[in-house]
Write an enzyme that holds these catalytic residues in place. Structure first.
Site, short mmCIF file in Angstrom:
data_model
loop_
_atom_site.label_atom_id
_atom_site.label_comp_id
_atom_site.label_asym_id
_atom_site.label_seq_id
_atom_site.Cartn_x
_atom_site.Cartn_y
_atom_site.Cartn_z
N LYS A 62 1.01 -1.09 -0.08
CA LYS A 62 0.03 0.07 -0.06
C LYS A 62 0.98 1.26 0.00
CE LYS A 62 -3.25 2.63 2.66
NZ LYS A 62 -4.18 2.73 3.99
N GLU A 116 -9.31 12.31 11.84
CA GLU A 116 -8.41 11.08 12.42
C GLU A 116 -7.81 11.08 13.45
OE1 GLU A 116 -5.97 7.46 10.44
OE2 GLU A 116 -6.51 8.99 9.27
N GLU A 162 -12.04 10.56 -5.44
CA GLU A 162 -11.82 10.58 -3.96
C GLU A 162 -11.09 11.78 -3.34
OE1 GLU A 162 -9.66 8.17 -0.21
OE2 GLU A 162 -10.81 6.97 -1.83
#
Length: 403
Positions: free
Chosen positions: A166, A211, A390
């Site tokens: 990732k 977050e 996104e």
């Protein structure tokens, strides 16, 4: 002369209006549903420098000052007494990280309001460092959207070759207003539109992050990593369907699980107990929804909030897996310096408690110019066009607050 802090916290009859507390020329503010902190003036400003040792040295000096402070505290709540605010760059090799011990802090939490006054005795306070305050471009986008899509393709090739599992890639857009941006107005819009986020202002960095990186209260540590995103629906039925698809998406679940695992791995050495929710839930924001997992641990020993930040940053939510390879890919291909975007931002008090978020949904302001950032996690199965969409949604958070 040995340096020390002398701090006094008094309870206030009512909480002053936050907007009226923030200095016009600049300041520090941390506004959340649980705790609000607004700072005025500075006792000490420290540049932690660069490299892997940046969480040592100057940071340890600040922690020692806080821990050894002479404190009178009528409130005794998280954030009362002397505290330091911090904003760190994403990349340890990038200058611009800063720790500040304010002279005055107005706080509120648990239905109580307070004022903390701090006096510093010792060597002269360090001067503000130039760091990464200068804009790299006057207008436009550092890497055009079509170029960014090509970058995603390069990342996917590395993933297929097994070099990466990732990597989180970011975009930078530089916009210009009709006049100087007012951070207080930007913050007000963010608080109104995203009341559940960590809204912050630190020097020229302003944003509303969803977050939680680390919250340390006594021997309890919490982290809520986010990874995997989808837009909100136009109506309840569409919204529910988009959330269902997100929770059942194999690609998004892999991205999320990698992120949670990096958080667990980082916190495990510090914890006697450590658990994560078995299934991710949906964090619903005004324009997006994210996969979210709460991680909670009971600490062994007494690591401070800042020590925990040092151990956990950067998580796979903003960097990638493996971390070294992902950081190398970001440095060599992204096309701009992130500065303090995606770095830790928050505060630590004299007990070692504190609250730190990941600096997401943020902008770096300089007069009438603003650098706005957004990123997306790339894993096997990522589609460049979907990832671009996104980032467009994420960019809208700050763009709508600027205008």
């Amino acid at each position: 002369m040995t340096e020390r802090l002398i701090a006094r916290t008094v309870k206030l009859d009512s909480s002053p209006e936050e907007a009226n507390l923030i200095p016009e020329g600049g300041g520090i503010a941390w506004l959340t549903p649980g705790t609000s902190l607004v700072a005025q003036g500075e006792c000490l400003r420290v540049d932690p420098g660069t490299g892997e040792s940046r969480f040592g040295g100057a940071a340890q000096r600040v922690e020692a000052l806080l821990a050894g402070a002479e404190v009178e505290d009528e409130v005794d709540l998280p954030g009362s007494g002397p505290i330091a605010f911090g904003s760190w760059t994403f990349d340890p090799d990038c200058p611009g990280s800063t720790l500040v011990i304010p002279a005055t802090v107005y706080g509120s939490g648990d239905g109580v309001a307070w004022k903390t006054s701090v006096r510093y005795e010792g060597t002269a306070a360090e001067q503000r460092q130039a760091g990464d305050r200068a804009l790299r471009r006057a207008s436009g986008e550092q890497l055009p959207s079509d170029g960014w899509a090509g970058l995603v393709e390069r990342a996917l090739r590395q993933i297929r070759q097994g070099t990466l599992q990732k990597v989180v890639l970011a975009r930078e857009v530089v916009v210009e207003g009709r006049g100087p941006f007012d951070p207080r107005q930007v913050m007000s819009r963010l608080v109104h539109a995203y009341p559940g986020c960590f809204t912050f202002w630190f020097d020229d960095l302003v944003g509303a992050s969803p977050e939680l990186l680390i919250r340390r209260l006594g021997d309890v540590v919490d982290s809520i990593p986010l990874a995997g995103s989808a837009p909100r629906g136009a109506g309840e039925e569409e919204d529910t369907e988009l959330g269902r698809r997100l929770q059942s998406s194999a690609k998004d679940r892999i991205e999320h699980e990698l992120t949670v695992q990096t958080v667990m791995d980082a916190l495990r050495p510090f914890c006697a107990e450590l658990v994560a929710e078995e299934e991710p839930s949906l964090l619903l924001l005004a324009n997006m929804q994210h996969l979210s997992t709460k991680v909670q641990g009971r600490l062994k020993g007494s690591p401070s909030a800042l020590q925990l930040v040092a151990a956990i940053h950067p998580t796979a939510a903003v960097c990638g897996v493996p971390e070294e390879e992902a950081m190398r890919f970001i440095r060599t291909t992204e096309g701009f310096g992130r500065g303090r975007y995606a770095g830790p931002v928050g505060w630590i008090d004299h007990k070692g408690d504190g609250e730190w978020a990941v600096a997401l949904r943020c902008a770096q302001l300089s007069g009438s110019k603003a650098r706005v950032f957004a990123g997306a996690g790339i894993v096997e199965g990522s589609d460049p066009n979907s990832e671009l969409e996104e980032t467009e949604l994420k960019l809208q958070v700050m763009l709508s607050a600027l205008y």
